[in-house]
Design an enzyme around this catalytic site. Structure first.
Site, PDB file in Angstrom:
ATOM      1  N   CYS A 290      46.887  28.592  30.569  1.00 50.60           N
ATOM      2  CA  CYS A 290      46.166  29.203  29.439  1.00 50.60           C
ATOM      3  C   CYS A 290      47.113  29.451  28.264  1.00 50.60           C
ATOM      4  O   CYS A 290      46.792  29.154  27.111  1.00 50.60           O
ATOM      5  CB  CYS A 290      45.556  30.546  29.824  1.00 50.60           C
ATOM      6  N   ASP A 291      48.269  30.037  28.536  1.00 50.46           N
ATOM      7  CA  ASP A 291      49.095  30.588  27.453  1.00 50.46           C
ATOM      8  C   ASP A 291      50.417  29.873  27.210  1.00 50.46           C
ATOM      9  O   ASP A 291      51.093  30.164  26.223  1.00 50.46           O
ATOM     10  CB  ASP A 291      49.391  32.073  27.759  1.00 50.46           C
TER      11      ASP A 291
ATOM     12  N   CYS B 111      48.905  33.456  33.328  1.00 45.71           N
ATOM     13  CA  CYS B 111      48.313  32.104  33.346  1.00 45.71           C
ATOM     14  C   CYS B 111      49.114  31.160  32.454  1.00 45.71           C
ATOM     15  O   CYS B 111      49.015  31.228  31.226  1.00 45.71           O
ATOM     16  CB  CYS B 111      46.858  32.184  32.894  1.00 45.71           C
TER      17      CYS B 111
HETATM   18  P1  FAD Z   1      35.841  35.908  36.996  1.00 45.88           P
HETATM   19  O1  FAD Z   1      35.925  35.553  35.575  1.00 45.88           O
HETATM   20  O2  FAD Z   1      36.960  36.659  37.616  1.00 45.88           O
HETATM   21  O3  FAD Z   1      34.492  36.736  37.188  1.00 45.88           O
HETATM   22  C1  FAD Z   1      34.206  37.381  38.401  1.00 45.88           C
HETATM   23  C2  FAD Z   1      33.207  38.486  38.124  1.00 45.88           C
HETATM   24  O4  FAD Z   1      32.730  38.998  39.368  1.00 45.88           O
HETATM   25  C3  FAD Z   1      33.821  39.686  37.388  1.00 45.88           C
HETATM   26  O5  FAD Z   1      33.099  39.888  36.186  1.00 45.88           O
HETATM   27  C4  FAD Z   1      33.666  40.850  38.360  1.00 45.88           C
HETATM   28  O6  FAD Z   1      33.348  42.066  37.698  1.00 45.88           O
HETATM   29  C5  FAD Z   1      32.522  40.376  39.245  1.00 45.88           C
HETATM   30  N1  FAD Z   1      32.558  40.935  40.587  1.00 45.88           N
HETATM   31  C6  FAD Z   1      33.610  40.914  41.469  1.00 45.88           C
HETATM   32  N2  FAD Z   1      33.247  41.488  42.629  1.00 45.88           N
HETATM   33  C7  FAD Z   1      31.948  41.900  42.479  1.00 45.88           C
HETATM   34  C8  FAD Z   1      31.042  42.561  43.349  1.00 45.88           C
HETATM   35  N3  FAD Z   1      31.373  42.946  44.577  1.00 45.88           N
HETATM   36  N4  FAD Z   1      29.782  42.812  42.892  1.00 45.88           N
HETATM   37  C9  FAD Z   1      29.428  42.459  41.621  1.00 45.88           C
HETATM   38  N5  FAD Z   1      30.273  41.829  40.754  1.00 45.88           N
HETATM   39  C10 FAD Z   1      31.520  41.540  41.187  1.00 45.88           C
HETATM   40  N6  FAD Z   1      41.121  30.324  31.557  1.00 45.88           N
HETATM   41  C11 FAD Z   1      41.057  29.288  30.691  1.00 45.88           C
HETATM   42  O7  FAD Z   1      40.444  28.268  30.997  1.00 45.88           O
HETATM   43  N7  FAD Z   1      41.632  29.376  29.450  1.00 45.88           N
HETATM   44  C12 FAD Z   1      42.274  30.497  29.007  1.00 45.88           C
HETATM   45  O8  FAD Z   1      42.795  30.538  27.883  1.00 45.88           O
HETATM   46  C13 FAD Z   1      42.336  31.598  29.902  1.00 45.88           C
HETATM   47  N8  FAD Z   1      42.955  32.730  29.506  1.00 45.88           N
HETATM   48  C14 FAD Z   1      42.941  33.809  30.334  1.00 45.88           C
HETATM   49  C15 FAD Z   1      43.480  35.001  29.860  1.00 45.88           C
HETATM   50  C16 FAD Z   1      43.447  36.138  30.643  1.00 45.88           C
HETATM   51  C17 FAD Z   1      44.021  37.415  30.099  1.00 45.88           C
HETATM   52  C18 FAD Z   1      42.887  36.066  31.975  1.00 45.88           C
HETATM   53  C19 FAD Z   1      42.866  37.295  32.851  1.00 45.88           C
HETATM   54  C20 FAD Z   1      42.368  34.867  32.459  1.00 45.88           C
HETATM   55  C21 FAD Z   1      42.379  33.738  31.638  1.00 45.88           C
HETATM   56  N9  FAD Z   1      41.837  32.528  32.066  1.00 45.88           N
HETATM   57  C22 FAD Z   1      41.739  31.470  31.200  1.00 45.88           C
HETATM   58  C23 FAD Z   1      41.326  32.336  33.452  1.00 45.88           C
HETATM   59  C24 FAD Z   1      39.801  32.458  33.499  1.00 45.88           C
HETATM   60  O9  FAD Z   1      39.408  33.658  32.863  1.00 45.88           O
HETATM   61  C25 FAD Z   1      39.317  32.439  34.940  1.00 45.88           C
HETATM   62  O10 FAD Z   1      39.765  31.252  35.581  1.00 45.88           O
HETATM   63  C26 FAD Z   1      37.789  32.483  34.999  1.00 45.88           C
HETATM   64  O11 FAD Z   1      37.300  33.629  34.333  1.00 45.88           O
HETATM   65  C27 FAD Z   1      37.293  32.484  36.435  1.00 45.88           C
HETATM   66  O12 FAD Z   1      35.908  32.611  36.405  1.00 45.88           O
HETATM   67  P2  FAD Z   1      35.078  33.160  37.652  1.00 45.88           P
HETATM   68  O13 FAD Z   1      33.674  33.200  37.189  1.00 45.88           O
HETATM   69  O14 FAD Z   1      35.440  32.396  38.860  1.00 45.88           O
HETATM   70  O15 FAD Z   1      35.642  34.639  37.927  1.00 45.88           O
END
Ligand code: FAD
Ligand code: NAP
Length: 312
Positions: A137-138, A134
């Protein structure tokens, strides 16, 4: 019968849970296969979420209070993986891994997406300690420092361009001699003086110590291996969109998805199927940021409340 089933407990799912319960819905359950928090819990810090500026806190710490707040307002959590969702004339049926089911009037899909790994030595060991997926992010952590970018698609070249405005030098490492990205993007990158395109080159290994990445070993097509001293390496070799829950028993999507598998939504996070909403990284054109995913979740929940009132 649930008023709303939320699938996925990352920032999008938790924000949806907060807005749905505080908005008056009584029966709202978050189905999360692991602990709630999502991808950001893998991060050692977060410094681009407005109002949160504490370097001593990890991504896990950051998400802790989100759950607490949601549960306080009545959100229920079940640690279950959803296998698929179907809809009859009116209601949705969620099928769990163990074949049990639950019924809901509305569903918000917040299952996120997963960046693909490239598979070079040390990639997992140094993930979050110099290896990143990302740039938004970083990238700032490498201000005025050289970094490497792996990949030859639109994402790699667009992110290389973004990084070139922050970092001193950007080395784009691509395994072939032609890029997959759009011609206009390739030209834009070629014109940028501090972007260096290393084609027909692969990453053998990322090395470093407990403090983080020291550099990478790269191999060109002649088989010569050399070291590139960069403290950061950004891997952009594609994403897996977590859209499996939206496939029916025959493998067909129950709503419209893009050619890359992202869920098509409008600005209200409505999908093409009435009562089904999608929020966060799983949707089209997602900026893949916590603040955006949370905004999507809130928008979707507000729409769910209106939908239930209209269909009562
Ligand atoms: P996710 O956070 O991916 O959550 C999806 C969830 O759905 C997961 O917990 C998963 O277990 C669950 N899931 C999936 N399929 C199923 C299923 N079939 N049944 C039940 N549960 C399920 N963003 C920033 O803004 N700033 C940062 O500094 C930043 N740093 C990051 C660092 C890292 C290492 C990573 C990996 C990402 C970073 N991001 C950052 C990006 C950010 O984390 C994501 O954009 C954000 O988390 C997306 O949110 P979401 O809720 O859409 O999905
Ligand atoms: P992508 O197009 O699949 O590109 C992935 C790149 O990573 C390719 O260059 C591939 O090399 C390389 N790669 C894959 N596995 C690798 C490995 N193990 N080691 C080293 N390199 C590896 O992915 P993307 O760039 O994320 O784009 C996904 C889709 O979204 C694409 O269709 C893209 O056009 C679209 N997109 C569009 C825009 C836009 O229009 N502005 C922006 C971003 C993304 P090869 O080329 O050799 O296969």
């Amino acid at each position: 019968m649930l008023d709303c089933a939320i699938i996925g407990g990352g920032p999008a799912g938790l924000a949806a849970g907060l807005y749905a319960t505080r908005g008056g819905l009584k029966h709202v359950t978050l189905f999360e296969m692991g602990l709630p928090g999502g991808q950001i819990t893998q991060s050692s810090e977060i410094e681009n979420y407005p109002g949160f500026f504490d370097h001593s806190k990890t991504g896990m710490d950051f998400m802790d209070t989100w759950q607490e707040q949601c549960f306080h307002f009545g959100l229920k959590h079940e640690m279950k993986k959803i296998q698929h969702i179907t809809k009859n004339d009116k209601y949705f049926t969620l099928t769990f891994e163990n074949s049990e089911t639950a019924q809901a009037k509305t569903v918000i899909v917040c299952t996120g997406s997963t960046p693909k790994k490239a598979g070079f030595k040390g990639e997992d060991d140094f993930f979050g300690k110099g290896v990143s997926t990302c740039a938004t992010c970083d990238g700032f952590f490498y201000k005025n420092k050289p970094v490497a970018v792996l990949g030859g698609g639109d994402t790699a070249l667009e992110e290389a361009f973004y990084l070139s405005n922050i970092c001193s030098e950007v080395y784009v490492i691509h395994r072939r001699d032609t890029f997959r990205a759009a011609p206009s993007t390739i030209e834009r990158v070629q014109r940028k003086e501090n972007i260096h395109l290393l084609t027909d080159t692969t990453i053998e290994e990322v090395f470093g110590d407990a403090m983080g990445v020291g550099g990478i070993r790269i191999k060109n097509k002649e088989g010569n291996v050399s070291a590139l001293d960069v403290p950061g390496i950004f891997v952009f070799v594609g994403h897996n969109v977590n859209n499996e829950v939206l496939k029916d028993e025959n493998g067909h999507f129950i709503c419209e998805v893009s050619e890359w598998g992202q869920v098509v939504v409008d600005l209200s996070m409505k999908t093409s199927l009435a009562g089904l909403f999608a929020a966060g990284d799983v949707r089209i054109e997602a900026p893949k940021q916590v603040v955006c995913a949370a905004g999507d979740g809130a928008t979707a929940a507000l729409q769910v409340i209106s939908y239930i009132q209209e269909h009562a």
